[in-house]
Design a protein around this motif. Structure first.
Motif, PDB file in Angstrom:
ATOM      1  N   ILE A  29       0.874  -1.170   0.000  1.00 16.89           N
ATOM      2  CA  ILE A  29       0.000   0.000   0.000  1.00 16.89           C
ATOM      3  C   ILE A  29       0.913   1.222   0.000  1.00 16.89           C
ATOM      4  O   ILE A  29       1.694   1.409   0.917  1.00 16.89           O
ATOM      5  CB  ILE A  29      -0.909   0.005   1.245  1.00 16.89           C
ATOM      6  CG1 ILE A  29      -1.739  -1.273   1.312  1.00 16.89           C
ATOM      7  CG2 ILE A  29      -1.786   1.254   1.268  1.00 16.89           C
ATOM      8  CD1 ILE A  29      -2.386  -1.528   2.662  1.00 16.89           C
ATOM      9  N   ASN A  30       0.841   2.030  -1.056  1.00 18.05           N
ATOM     10  CA  ASN A  30       1.693   3.211  -1.192  1.00 18.05           C
ATOM     11  C   ASN A  30       0.866   4.465  -0.960  1.00 18.05           C
ATOM     12  O   ASN A  30      -0.144   4.669  -1.640  1.00 18.05           O
ATOM     13  CB  ASN A  30       2.299   3.258  -2.598  1.00 18.05           C
ATOM     14  CG  ASN A  30       3.316   2.176  -2.813  1.00 18.05           C
ATOM     15  OD1 ASN A  30       4.499   2.392  -2.590  1.00 18.05           O
ATOM     16  ND2 ASN A  30       2.866   0.999  -3.217  1.00 18.05           N
ATOM     17  N   SER A  85       6.029  15.009  -2.235  1.00 19.50           N
ATOM     18  CA  SER A  85       6.707  15.452  -3.464  1.00 19.50           C
ATOM     19  C   SER A  85       7.355  14.272  -4.193  1.00 19.50           C
ATOM     20  O   SER A  85       7.326  14.197  -5.425  1.00 19.50           O
ATOM     21  CB  SER A  85       7.744  16.526  -3.147  1.00 19.50           C
ATOM     22  OG  SER A  85       8.705  16.029  -2.234  1.00 19.50           O
ATOM     23  N   SER A  86       7.898  13.341  -3.446  1.00 23.01           N
ATOM     24  CA  SER A  86       8.496  12.153  -4.040  1.00 23.01           C
ATOM     25  C   SER A  86       7.421  11.259  -4.664  1.00 23.01           C
ATOM     26  O   SER A  86       7.616  10.695  -5.745  1.00 23.01           O
ATOM     27  CB  SER A  86       9.269  11.379  -2.967  1.00 23.01           C
ATOM     28  OG  SER A  86       9.769  10.179  -3.475  1.00 23.01           O
ATOM     29  N   PHE A  87       6.278  11.135  -3.984  1.00 24.43           N
ATOM     30  CA  PHE A  87       5.158  10.351  -4.508  1.00 24.43           C
ATOM     31  C   PHE A  87       4.679  10.935  -5.829  1.00 24.43           C
ATOM     32  O   PHE A  87       4.452  10.210  -6.798  1.00 24.43           O
ATOM     33  CB  PHE A  87       4.021  10.331  -3.486  1.00 24.43           C
ATOM     34  CG  PHE A  87       2.887   9.403  -3.836  1.00 24.43           C
ATOM     35  CD1 PHE A  87       2.937   8.073  -3.469  1.00 24.43           C
ATOM     36  CD2 PHE A  87       1.767   9.869  -4.499  1.00 24.43           C
ATOM     37  CE1 PHE A  87       1.890   7.216  -3.769  1.00 24.43           C
ATOM     38  CE2 PHE A  87       0.708   9.020  -4.801  1.00 24.43           C
ATOM     39  CZ  PHE A  87       0.780   7.683  -4.437  1.00 24.43           C
ATOM     40  N   THR A  91       1.472  -7.958   3.910  1.00 20.46           N
ATOM     41  CA  THR A  91       0.906  -6.611   3.784  1.00 20.46           C
ATOM     42  C   THR A  91       1.923  -5.580   4.252  1.00 20.46           C
ATOM     43  O   THR A  91       2.250  -5.516   5.432  1.00 20.46           O
ATOM     44  CB  THR A  91      -0.393  -6.463   4.599  1.00 20.46           C
ATOM     45  OG1 THR A  91      -1.296  -7.503   4.244  1.00 20.46           O
ATOM     46  CG2 THR A  91      -1.052  -5.116   4.332  1.00 20.46           C
ATOM     47  N   GLN A  92       2.416  -4.796   3.303  1.00 24.51           N
ATOM     48  CA  GLN A  92       3.421  -3.778   3.583  1.00 24.51           C
ATOM     49  C   GLN A  92       2.837  -2.395   3.291  1.00 24.51           C
ATOM     50  O   GLN A  92       2.049  -2.232   2.359  1.00 24.51           O
ATOM     51  CB  GLN A  92       4.664  -3.988   2.705  1.00 24.51           C
ATOM     52  CG  GLN A  92       5.218  -5.394   2.746  1.00 24.51           C
ATOM     53  CD  GLN A  92       5.623  -5.847   4.127  1.00 24.51           C
ATOM     54  OE1 GLN A  92       6.262  -5.112   4.858  1.00 24.51           O
ATOM     55  NE2 GLN A  92       5.243  -7.070   4.489  1.00 24.51           N
ATOM     56  N   ALA A 128      13.207   9.380   1.239  1.00 22.24           N
ATOM     57  CA  ALA A 128      11.930   9.909   0.745  1.00 22.24           C
ATOM     58  C   ALA A 128      10.755   8.970   0.996  1.00 22.24           C
ATOM     59  O   ALA A 128       9.610   9.339   0.741  1.00 22.24           O
ATOM     60  CB  ALA A 128      12.033  10.208  -0.747  1.00 22.24           C
ATOM     61  N   ALA A 129      11.022   7.775   1.493  1.00 22.62           N
ATOM     62  CA  ALA A 129       9.952   6.810   1.750  1.00 22.62           C
ATOM     63  C   ALA A 129      10.363   5.905   2.908  1.00 22.62           C
ATOM     64  O   ALA A 129      11.542   5.816   3.261  1.00 22.62           O
ATOM     65  CB  ALA A 129       9.655   5.987   0.501  1.00 22.62           C
TER      66      ALA A 129
END
Length: 129
Positions: free
Chosen positions: A7-8, A54-56, A46-47, A36-37
């Motif tokens: 899930i991002n 801004s990176s997304f 499930t991660q 950045a993440a």
């Protein structure tokens, strides 16, 4: 075949968002080399990937959705019991999330939801009973 779900989500502040999600049961804190993440784990399949907004946007090539006016996605997770659904939503609210009303019982499906600190909508449900 085992499939792992990632899930991002874009967030305003990585450390604050990570603290929120750890308070409701996600584990770990694996930052990316560029900072950045960050990845957290709910279980082996499930991660959760939290990205600086801004990176997304750079990664996806489009602007980040304004969660105060629209929904890009609703993340749904199943829990082993109604009590666990209530516990997780209550923990999210105690950590600063927004409750989305009382639980809904639809004959075998129990569901409650919350919005996280960045306005992403989560739905927890239990099938059975």
């Amino acid at each position: 075949m085992t499939i792992t779900t990632y899930i991002n989500l874009p967030v305003r502040d990585l450390s604050t968002a990570a603290e929120f999600f750890r308070s409701i049961g996600f584990d770990g804190e694996q930052p990316t080399p560029d900072g950045a993440a960050m990845m957290l784990s709910l279980n082996p399949t499930t991660q959760l990937m939290l990205h600086v907004a801004s990176s997304f946007a750079e990664y996806t090539g489009v602007a980040v959705t304004d969660t105060s006016t629209s929904r890009e996605v609703i993340v749904g997770l199943a829990a082993e019991s109604r009590d666990r659904v209530d516990e997780l939503v209550d923990r999210a609210v105690a950590a600063g999330g927004e409750a989305l009303g009382d639980g809904q019982d639809s004959g075998g499906l129990y569901m409650r939801g919350f919005r996280d600190l960045d306005g992403h909508q989560w739905s927890l449900l239990h099938l059975g009973d």
